[in-house]
Design an enzyme around this catalytic site. Structure first.
Site, PDB file in Angstrom:
ATOM      1  N   GLU A 187      -4.407  18.927   1.835  1.00 56.03           N
ATOM      2  CA  GLU A 187      -4.289  17.672   1.070  1.00 56.03           C
ATOM      3  C   GLU A 187      -3.497  17.883  -0.209  1.00 56.03           C
ATOM      4  OE1 GLU A 187      -5.071  14.830   2.448  1.00 56.03           O
ATOM      5  OE2 GLU A 187      -5.774  16.047   4.125  1.00 56.03           O
TER       6      GLU A 187
ATOM      7  N   TRP B 295      -0.034  17.691   0.829  1.00 58.49           N
ATOM      8  CA  TRP B 295       0.428  16.298   0.995  1.00 58.49           C
ATOM      9  C   TRP B 295       0.871  15.730  -0.359  1.00 58.49           C
ATOM     10  CZ3 TRP B 295       1.897  13.151   4.730  1.00 58.49           C
ATOM     11  CH2 TRP B 295       1.460  13.364   6.039  1.00 58.49           C
TER      12      TRP B 295
ATOM     13  N   TRP C 199       7.213 -11.050   6.786  1.00 57.04           N
ATOM     14  CA  TRP C 199       5.807 -11.044   6.362  1.00 57.04           C
ATOM     15  C   TRP C 199       5.299 -12.469   6.262  1.00 57.04           C
ATOM     16  CZ3 TRP C 199       4.504  -6.228   6.891  1.00 57.04           C
ATOM     17  CH2 TRP C 199       5.412  -5.202   6.592  1.00 57.04           C
TER      18      TRP C 199
ATOM     19  N   ASN D   8     -10.368   8.151   0.724  1.00 60.08           N
ATOM     20  CA  ASN D   8      -9.082   8.194   1.432  1.00 60.08           C
ATOM     21  C   ASN D   8      -9.109   7.467   2.777  1.00 60.08           C
ATOM     22  OD1 ASN D   8      -6.305   9.216   1.855  1.00 60.08           O
ATOM     23  ND2 ASN D   8      -7.295  10.317   3.538  1.00 60.08           N
TER      24      ASN D   8
ATOM     25  N   TRP E 276       3.558  -4.731   2.400  1.00 54.65           N
ATOM     26  CA  TRP E 276       2.825  -3.569   1.865  1.00 54.65           C
ATOM     27  C   TRP E 276       2.989  -3.408   0.356  1.00 54.65           C
ATOM     28  CZ3 TRP E 276       6.004   0.327  -0.204  1.00 54.65           C
ATOM     29  CH2 TRP E 276       7.366   0.260   0.144  1.00 54.65           C
TER      30      TRP E 276
ATOM     31  N   TRP F 252       0.917   4.031   1.160  1.00 55.76           N
ATOM     32  CA  TRP F 252       1.211   2.678   1.640  1.00 55.76           C
ATOM     33  C   TRP F 252       2.294   2.691   2.701  1.00 55.76           C
ATOM     34  CZ3 TRP F 252      -1.273  -1.759   1.649  1.00 55.76           C
ATOM     35  CH2 TRP F 252      -2.373  -1.863   0.811  1.00 55.76           C
TER      36      TRP F 252
END
Ligand code: FAD
Length: 474
Positions: free
Chosen positions: A277, A280, A309, A344, A362, A385
């Site tokens: 993580e 990441w 959208w 998370n 988003w 996102w």
């Protein structure tokens, strides 16, 4: 000589590369500044809670620096442009010879730093450091000299490169020759909306280090088993500290390695899972530097910009308030609204729901998260996102759509987390917690809880169609 340290998102005195370098000459006069930029923060949607944590952390670092004989001067300017003017004038007034700061990687921050350096050139020597990452951006590349676009090969290359860099922690600076300074007055309140951050995140690096030590010693072993269960405190909860630099990733890595020396050779272990993580986090920051358009909220996959959208404001509001009628999504959003932190797994579920069930852009979700998160961080938030929206690099493919009900059943099987945040569902039995209205109907009871705002099956088909149309060319 006079050395100036400019503190920004690195509010700690241990393992702070810029501070360490500024203090390395015992004969130098060392000054430190922090510049609040409330208008800029508003433009970046910084959460009032994060500003409050920043203020409390600033107070702690000011006291810690005073004990080392370094005065931290806190100033407030409207925005980045004004901060350059003020800093240039400050350097002139204080006859600063050298400026030290740790790099930030967001576009506006990088432009500000470049402008400042230009302004000071020839008068003040500027030294900047890669401090908020284990490895500097650009240091982990493909054979062709490019940034990796896929995470796993990035991680493998990252681990190999780790051995070639010095990632040891630096000590706090020694006390300056003049000795400790008296306890300074607290920095003035920021010109920013007030917020209560509760007791979960005590300010100061000692509190952060204590949490890191306890997590690495007692809980990281169970990380892989527990990290996806929001009812359990199975993750470290360190993100608010990492986001504003009360803690460094080197401190995390070295503490982990001290407790679990073979972490790099044990990919099945909880310790490795946690390191993953942290990597990441590095991946998203490296991406931000390689693709600055990400800072401008451009999608990584260009065709996804053509998705039509629906952007229904009442649906957006239902999501923001935690009133969608999907218990796991609503509990998650209420956790966010009340505490500024969200687990998370729930960030993934609630982000996916906004984009793929409500068909809302988003970027509206990204902004809303930023405005609430105590750990708001452009790289991680944008990365998360774009992952959930299938617009990012190495993202979930667009046709993979979370079912919010089965996600809830899988990760909060007894509804423990849901009941904590949705007291109106307290009486619903475990078996029905993810379908509360079905239960209420059978029981002939009315629930003070909204009906689902969309039908997942129908919404899924509409989203698939919208993405497929965009992929065909809009
Ligand atoms: P742990 O599981 O203990 O992980 C340790 C540290 O690794 C974290 O503190 C964090 O710094 C880093 N980390 C963990 N997971 C990720 C990840 N997926 N991406 C990048 N870094 C990670 N994280 C933020 O710090 N700020 C954000 O604004 C943010 N926004 C997100 C938005 C979405 C839609 C998603 C899906 C994820 C987001 N994340 C963000 C990543 C992640 O959810 C949080 O870092 C994590 O929940 C923080 O809890 P923790 O400290 O207990 O994590």
């Amino acid at each position: 000589t006079t050395h100036l340290v400019w503190l920004r998102n690195d509010l700690r005195i241990t393992d702070n590369r810029a501070l360490h370098a500024a203090c390395s000459d015992p004969a130098a006069r060392v000054l430190a500044v922090f510049i609040a930029t409330p208008q800029q923060w508003r433009r970046h949607e910084m959460a009032p809670r994060q500003a409050a944590l920043l203020h409390a952390s600033l107070r702690a670092v000011q006291q810690a620096l005073a004990q080392k004989g370094v005065a931290l001067h806190c100033h407030s300017c409207a925005d980045f442009a004004a901060s350059i003017d003020w800093l240039a004038e400050y350097c002139r007034r204080e006859q600063v010879d050298a400026l030290f700061y740790n790099r930030q990687y967001e576009l506006n921050e990088r432009r500000r730093d470049a402008q400042l350096e230009q302004r000071l050139s020839g008068r003040v020597m500027c030294q900047s450091f890669d401090d908020s990452l284990l490895l500097p951006p650009g240091s982990v590349q493909t054979g062709g000299g490019e940034m990796y676009k896929v995470y796993t090969p990035f991680r493998n290359a990252f681990i190999q490169r780790l051995a070639e860099f010095d990632v040891s922690c630096l000590p706090a600076p020694k006390i300056r020759a003049g000795g400790a300074l008296p306890v300074p007055e607290a920095p003035a309140a920021f010109d920013y909306p007030a917020a209560d951050i509760g007791d979960d995140y005590p300010a100061g690096e000692e509190a952060a280090l204590q949490r890191l030590r306890a997590f690495s010693r007692e809980r990281v072993q169970d990380y892989l088993r527990q990290r996806d269960l929001p009812a359990i405190a199975g993750t470290s909860g360190l993100s608010p500290y990492l986001a504003i630099g009360v803690l460094s990733p080197r401190q995390c890595f070295n503490r982990l390695r001290a407790e679990h020396p073979s972490v790099l050779e044990a990919p099945e272990s909880g310790a490795f899972g946690w390191l993953n993580e942290l990597i990441w986090r590095e991946f998203y920051r490296h991406l931000l530097v390689a693709y600055p358009a990400l800072c401008k909220h451009r999608p990584f996959i260009a065709w996804t910009d053509k998705v039509r959208w629906r952007n229904d404001p009442s649906l957006l509001q239902a999501w923001q308030r935690g009133e969608t009628g999907y218990p796991i999504v609503d509990a998650a959003m209420r956790q966010l609204n009340e505490t500024g932190w969200m687990h998370n797994r729930l960030r993934m579920i609630s982000a996916s729901f906004l984009v793929k069930d409500l068909l809302i852009d988003w970027r509206a979700g990204e902004r809303y998260f930023m405005s609430q998160l105590l750990d708001g961080d452009l790289a991680a938030n944008n990365g998360g996102w774009q992952w959930a929206a299938s617009t990012g690099t190495d993202a979930a493919p667009y046709f993979r759509i979370f079912n919010p009900t089965t996600q809830g059943e899988r990760f909060d099987p007894q509804g423990t987390f849901i009941r904590k945040w949705l007291p109106e569902l307290a009486d619903v039995p475990d078996n029905d917690i993810h379908h509360p209205h079905r239960w209420a109907e059978k029981q002939r009871r009315t629930l003070n809880y909204p009906l689902p705002v969309v039908d997942h099956r129908q919404a899924r088909l509409e989203t698939l169609a919208a993405f497929e149309a965009a992929k065909r060319g809009g």
